[in-house]
Design a protein around this motif. Structure first.
Motif, PDB file in Angstrom:
ATOM      1  N   ARG A  70       8.537   7.234 -40.644  1.00  0.00           N
ATOM      2  CA  ARG A  70       9.786   6.586 -41.063  1.00  0.00           C
ATOM      3  C   ARG A  70      10.944   7.562 -41.150  1.00  0.00           C
ATOM      4  N   PHE A  71      10.702   8.758 -41.644  1.00  0.00           N
ATOM      5  CA  PHE A  71      11.789   9.712 -41.857  1.00  0.00           C
ATOM      6  C   PHE A  71      11.581  10.990 -41.037  1.00  0.00           C
ATOM      7  N   SER A  72      10.806  10.867 -39.970  1.00  0.00           N
ATOM      8  CA  SER A  72      10.484  12.033 -39.148  1.00  0.00           C
ATOM      9  C   SER A  72      11.072  11.893 -37.740  1.00  0.00           C
ATOM     10  N   LYS A  73      11.541  13.004 -37.197  1.00  0.00           N
ATOM     11  CA  LYS A  73      12.011  13.002 -35.815  1.00  0.00           C
ATOM     12  C   LYS A  73      10.833  12.864 -34.850  1.00  0.00           C
ATOM     13  N   ASN A  74       9.673  13.311 -35.281  1.00  0.00           N
ATOM     14  CA  ASN A  74       8.461  13.185 -34.485  1.00  0.00           C
ATOM     15  C   ASN A  74       7.889  11.786 -34.700  1.00  0.00           C
ATOM     16  N   LYS A  75       7.958  10.948 -33.692  1.00  0.00           N
ATOM     17  CA  LYS A  75       7.523   9.559 -33.816  1.00  0.00           C
ATOM     18  C   LYS A  75       6.104   9.314 -33.297  1.00  0.00           C
ATOM     19  N   LEU A  76       5.359  10.380 -32.998  1.00  0.00           N
ATOM     20  CA  LEU A  76       3.978  10.185 -32.568  1.00  0.00           C
ATOM     21  C   LEU A  76       3.192   9.569 -33.713  1.00  0.00           C
ATOM     22  N   PRO A  77       2.404   8.538 -33.435  1.00  0.00           N
ATOM     23  CA  PRO A  77       1.808   7.755 -34.528  1.00  0.00           C
ATOM     24  C   PRO A  77       0.597   8.384 -35.219  1.00  0.00           C
ATOM     25  N   TYR A  78      -0.048   9.384 -34.579  1.00  0.00           N
ATOM     26  CA  TYR A  78      -1.309   9.883 -35.126  1.00  0.00           C
ATOM     27  C   TYR A  78      -1.291  11.395 -35.314  1.00  0.00           C
ATOM     28  N   LYS A  79      -1.933  11.832 -36.379  1.00  0.00           N
ATOM     29  CA  LYS A  79      -2.167  13.260 -36.574  1.00  0.00           C
ATOM     30  C   LYS A  79      -3.235  13.716 -35.582  1.00  0.00           C
ATOM     31  N   THR A  80      -3.194  14.957 -35.211  1.00  0.00           N
ATOM     32  CA  THR A  80      -4.213  15.502 -34.305  1.00  0.00           C
ATOM     33  C   THR A  80      -5.061  16.529 -35.050  1.00  0.00           C
ATOM     34  N   HIS A  81      -5.368  16.199 -36.288  1.00  0.00           N
ATOM     35  CA  HIS A  81      -6.215  17.063 -37.114  1.00  0.00           C
ATOM     36  C   HIS A  81      -6.801  16.233 -38.257  1.00  0.00           C
ATOM     37  N   PHE A  82      -7.818  16.790 -38.891  1.00  0.00           N
ATOM     38  CA  PHE A  82      -8.306  16.284 -40.165  1.00  0.00           C
ATOM     39  C   PHE A  82      -7.855  17.242 -41.250  1.00  0.00           C
ATOM     40  N   GLY A  83      -7.420  16.694 -42.366  1.00  0.00           N
ATOM     41  CA  GLY A  83      -7.083  17.500 -43.523  1.00  0.00           C
ATOM     42  C   GLY A  83      -7.679  16.879 -44.758  1.00  0.00           C
ATOM     43  N   GLY A  84      -8.201  17.708 -45.631  1.00  0.00           N
ATOM     44  CA  GLY A  84      -8.780  17.184 -46.854  1.00  0.00           C
ATOM     45  C   GLY A  84      -8.581  18.142 -48.004  1.00  0.00           C
ATOM     46  N   SER A  85      -8.339  17.603 -49.192  1.00  0.00           N
ATOM     47  CA  SER A  85      -8.099  18.424 -50.373  1.00  0.00           C
ATOM     48  C   SER A  85      -9.186  18.187 -51.412  1.00  0.00           C
ATOM     49  N   PHE A  86      -9.383  19.204 -52.250  1.00  0.00           N
ATOM     50  CA  PHE A  86     -10.380  19.175 -53.315  1.00  0.00           C
ATOM     51  C   PHE A  86      -9.672  19.553 -54.612  1.00  0.00           C
ATOM     52  N   SER A  87      -9.702  18.669 -55.596  1.00  0.00           N
ATOM     53  CA  SER A  87      -8.947  18.886 -56.826  1.00  0.00           C
ATOM     54  C   SER A  87      -9.851  19.404 -57.943  1.00  0.00           C
ATOM     55  N   ARG A  88      -9.372  20.419 -58.645  1.00  0.00           N
ATOM     56  CA  ARG A  88     -10.101  20.973 -59.779  1.00  0.00           C
ATOM     57  C   ARG A  88      -9.863  20.102 -61.022  1.00  0.00           C
ATOM     58  N   LYS A  89     -10.769  20.205 -61.986  1.00  0.00           N
ATOM     59  CA  LYS A  89     -10.700  19.409 -63.204  1.00  0.00           C
ATOM     60  C   LYS A  89      -9.501  19.832 -64.041  1.00  0.00           C
ATOM     61  N   LYS A  90      -8.609  18.895 -64.274  1.00  0.00           N
ATOM     62  CA  LYS A  90      -7.404  19.172 -65.060  1.00  0.00           C
ATOM     63  C   LYS A  90      -7.536  18.523 -66.453  1.00  0.00           C
ATOM     64  N   PRO A  91      -6.831  19.039 -67.461  1.00  0.00           N
ATOM     65  CA  PRO A  91      -5.716  19.991 -67.359  1.00  0.00           C
ATOM     66  C   PRO A  91      -6.105  21.449 -67.473  1.00  0.00           C
ATOM     67  N   GLU A  92      -7.384  21.722 -67.791  1.00  0.00           N
ATOM     68  CA  GLU A  92      -7.729  23.115 -68.087  1.00  0.00           C
ATOM     69  C   GLU A  92      -7.887  23.993 -66.852  1.00  0.00           C
ATOM     70  N   LEU A  93      -8.195  23.385 -65.704  1.00  0.00           N
ATOM     71  CA  LEU A  93      -8.376  24.160 -64.471  1.00  0.00           C
ATOM     72  C   LEU A  93      -7.256  23.832 -63.500  1.00  0.00           C
ATOM     73  N   ARG A  94      -6.599  24.842 -62.976  1.00  0.00           N
ATOM     74  CA  ARG A  94      -5.453  24.635 -62.103  1.00  0.00           C
ATOM     75  C   ARG A  94      -5.728  25.193 -60.702  1.00  0.00           C
ATOM     76  N   GLY A  95      -4.904  24.715 -59.754  1.00  0.00           N
ATOM     77  CA  GLY A  95      -5.078  25.134 -58.363  1.00  0.00           C
ATOM     78  C   GLY A  95      -5.888  24.114 -57.590  1.00  0.00           C
ATOM     79  N   GLY A  96      -5.917  24.268 -56.278  1.00  0.00           N
ATOM     80  CA  GLY A  96      -6.649  23.334 -55.439  1.00  0.00           C
ATOM     81  C   GLY A  96      -7.072  23.965 -54.133  1.00  0.00           C
ATOM     82  N   TYR A  97      -7.963  23.278 -53.430  1.00  0.00           N
ATOM     83  CA  TYR A  97      -8.513  23.746 -52.160  1.00  0.00           C
ATOM     84  C   TYR A  97      -8.130  22.764 -51.047  1.00  0.00           C
ATOM     85  N   TYR A  98      -7.981  23.290 -49.846  1.00  0.00           N
ATOM     86  CA  TYR A  98      -7.633  22.454 -48.698  1.00  0.00           C
ATOM     87  C   TYR A  98      -8.384  22.961 -47.468  1.00  0.00           C
ATOM     88  N   LEU A  99      -8.924  22.013 -46.684  1.00  0.00           N
ATOM     89  CA  LEU A  99      -9.635  22.330 -45.439  1.00  0.00           C
ATOM     90  C   LEU A  99      -9.007  21.538 -44.303  1.00  0.00           C
TER      91      LEU A  99
END
Length: 226
Positions: A70-99
């Motif tokens: 909607r707000f991108s100059k790149n109008k290609l409809p699909y990503k060409t990758h997989f991305g995934g995030s892993f969230s740590r237990k909050k509020p005591e643990l901060r930061g995150g992981y991404y693959l």
């Protein structure tokens, strides 16, 4: 940890999608994609389970392949990758992981603080203003540095408001993100040891996470704010 042989199929699919990034082609190959996506979710689940053997991760998310154009100059409809995030237990643990899995040697893992809110960002900056010795000790450790190197991410060109531009820690204070990344070749991604390396690399970030979690759960006097 399982092997990542599924990634051969994944990389090949995304290479084809790069050349045919349109809805007609994708719909024709959607069944193939859904099969690859299901295997990918299982592999991310294995990473999640491995992380929970040495950390407290309360969930993971595999991002959808559909791009928001909607707000991108790149109008290609699909990503060409997989991305995934892993969230740590909050509020005591901060930061995150991404693959991130992408062909043509563009796969990587990332960890740290992508978009700290203004309160957290100010708290981090004030800590570095007060004492930057501990963070530099962590980052200069040979074992840590061999895995994660230096910070990457956006930063200001000068000092933030109410900070001295000549402060000895201004290189840390002016950062807007506190991120580390590690890249992988296609050959590494499709090797039997890939997921073991990902897990070991995420384990190596813990001194940084422990330090930052302590900062973000206390005030400048070291008193808990939880």
């Amino acid at each position: 940890m399982p092997t990542s042989k599924f990634a051969i199929e994944t990389l090949n699919f995304f290479k084809r999608l790069e050349k045919n990034n349109n809805r007609d082609w994708f719909n024709e190959h959607k069944k193939e994609f859904k099969s690859i996506e299901a295997k990918t979710k299982e592999t991310y689940k294995h990473v999640y389970e491995a992380l929970n053997k040495h950390d407290h991760v309360d969930g993971f998310k595999l991002f959808r392949i559909y791009r928001d154009v909607r707000f991108s100059k790149n109008k290609l409809p699909y990503k060409t990758h997989f991305g995934g995030s892993f969230s740590r237990k909050k509020p005591e643990l901060r930061g995150g992981y991404y693959l991130h899995i992408q062909p043509n040697n563009q796969s990587f893992i990332a960890t740290g603080f992508w978009e700290p809110n203004k309160e957290d960002l100010l708290r981090i900056r004030r800590e570095f203003e007060q004492d930057d010795e501990e963070i530099r000790t962590i980052m200069n450790d040979k074992a840590f540095k061999s895995v994660w190197g230096e910070f990457v991410g956006d930063e200001l060109k000068t000092a933030p408001r109410d900070f001295d531009k000549n402060h000895p820690a201004i290189d840390l204070i002016r950062k807007k993100q506190y991120i580390f990344t590690k890249t992988y070749s296609d050959k590494e991604v499709t090797s039997d040891t890939f997921l073991d390396d990902v897990n070991a690399s995420f384990l190596a970030i813990r001194p940084f996470f422990d330090y930052m979690s302590d900062i973000l759960t206390t005030n400048l006097n070291g008193e808990s704010i939880l």
